[in-house]
Design a protein around this motif. Sequence first.
Motif, short mmCIF file in Angstrom:
data_model
loop_
_atom_site.label_atom_id
_atom_site.label_comp_id
_atom_site.label_asym_id
_atom_site.label_seq_id
_atom_site.Cartn_x
_atom_site.Cartn_y
_atom_site.Cartn_z
N LEU A 104 -38.09 -11.64 -45.96
CA LEU A 104 -37.48 -10.41 -45.46
C LEU A 104 -37.65 -10.26 -43.96
N SER A 105 -38.16 -11.28 -43.29
CA SER A 105 -38.40 -11.18 -41.86
C SER A 105 -37.37 -11.93 -41.04
N ASP A 106 -36.31 -12.42 -41.68
CA ASP A 106 -35.30 -13.21 -40.98
C ASP A 106 -34.39 -12.32 -40.15
N GLY A 107 -33.97 -12.83 -39.01
CA GLY A 107 -32.94 -12.16 -38.23
C GLY A 107 -33.44 -10.99 -37.41
N ILE A 108 -32.56 -10.50 -36.52
CA ILE A 108 -32.83 -9.33 -35.70
C ILE A 108 -32.81 -8.09 -36.59
N PRO A 109 -33.72 -7.14 -36.40
CA PRO A 109 -33.73 -5.94 -37.26
C PRO A 109 -32.35 -5.28 -37.34
N THR A 110 -31.95 -4.98 -38.55
CA THR A 110 -30.63 -4.40 -38.76
C THR A 110 -30.53 -2.99 -38.16
N VAL A 111 -29.33 -2.64 -37.70
CA VAL A 111 -29.06 -1.30 -37.18
C VAL A 111 -28.02 -0.60 -38.05
N TYR A 112 -27.85 -1.08 -39.29
CA TYR A 112 -26.83 -0.52 -40.16
C TYR A 112 -27.31 0.71 -40.93
N GLY A 150 -39.46 5.01 -50.76
CA GLY A 150 -39.74 4.51 -49.42
C GLY A 150 -38.68 3.50 -49.03
N VAL A 151 -38.21 3.58 -47.80
CA VAL A 151 -37.21 2.64 -47.28
C VAL A 151 -37.72 2.10 -45.95
N ARG A 152 -37.52 0.82 -45.70
CA ARG A 152 -37.92 0.24 -44.42
C ARG A 152 -36.95 -0.86 -44.03
N ILE A 153 -36.97 -1.18 -42.73
CA ILE A 153 -36.20 -2.30 -42.19
C ILE A 153 -37.12 -3.50 -42.12
N SER A 154 -36.66 -4.62 -42.65
CA SER A 154 -37.41 -5.86 -42.55
C SER A 154 -36.44 -6.96 -42.16
N GLY A 155 -36.46 -7.33 -40.89
CA GLY A 155 -35.48 -8.28 -40.40
C GLY A 155 -34.08 -7.70 -40.57
#
Length: 274
Positions: free
Chosen positions: A30-38, A102-107
């Motif tokens: 879940l750490s792949d890529g630039i953190p999503t902004v969606y 709970g919701v979080r951004i992971s990659g």
Amino acid sequence: MKTKLLFSLISVLILSSCSNSDSNSAQQNLSDGIPTVYMPLTNGNYWKYDVQQINPGASNTPIGIDHLFISNDTLISGTTYKKMKTTAVPIGFFSNTLRNNGVRISGSSLVTTGTFNLAFPGLATPIQIDLNNFVFFKENASADTEISSTSGTLYQTITSGGTSYPLNIDYTLRSVALETLPTYLSNGIMYPNVKKTRLILNLKISTSSPGITATLLSDQTVLTLDEYFAKNIGNVYTNTFFHYAINSSIASQFGIPATISLTEEEFLTTYNIN
């Protein structure tokens, strides 16, 4: 009116921090890529949705307005999430899938931990599915690829005609990345940079007791949510389809409809992003 009331019952998905489900599968990096902004996750962000029931051959029926917001930070198993809340028990499926979770951004992913409950006709208590870092959106996923899945078996007992029947409820909840749209028109507003994701729930319900084994609900897709996420905003539109079909004699025995097909839409009306 009966259809509207039944849809309101079915759409009461109540999410909390405890559950009775058995497994959470398809965990991945879940750490792949630039953190999503969606779906920007900042305390105080909110999204309001106009919820409507689709009536084939007639105008849509407004059935409520949902207000989903980020309340505070919350710690779950040592990891910080944003606590999602609503101002009232929501009508729409999307707000319900995040409420009290709970919701979080992971990659490039949006993940949720909590519980997904679905009130299903004929069952004494909701179908309750545990979510543990379930990915409901992945920005860099290829189209038509599964991004998360959880499955297991739940157990309930129902009574009909003075006889109790133990139930095995097999479930699979999946999220699938669909197409990327340069623009998407919803509720008269044109949104750029939109990504579509689908949430799919399959159920099978059977009963087994000495001398009796029967399938009450064959393995089938009962719930599909098509969710449209706009860059720097969040979910702007959701189309939900609820459907099942069972043997008419079984339905009659338990006092529920043999088949139901219902469609709901959720339109973003106002939002605040800090």
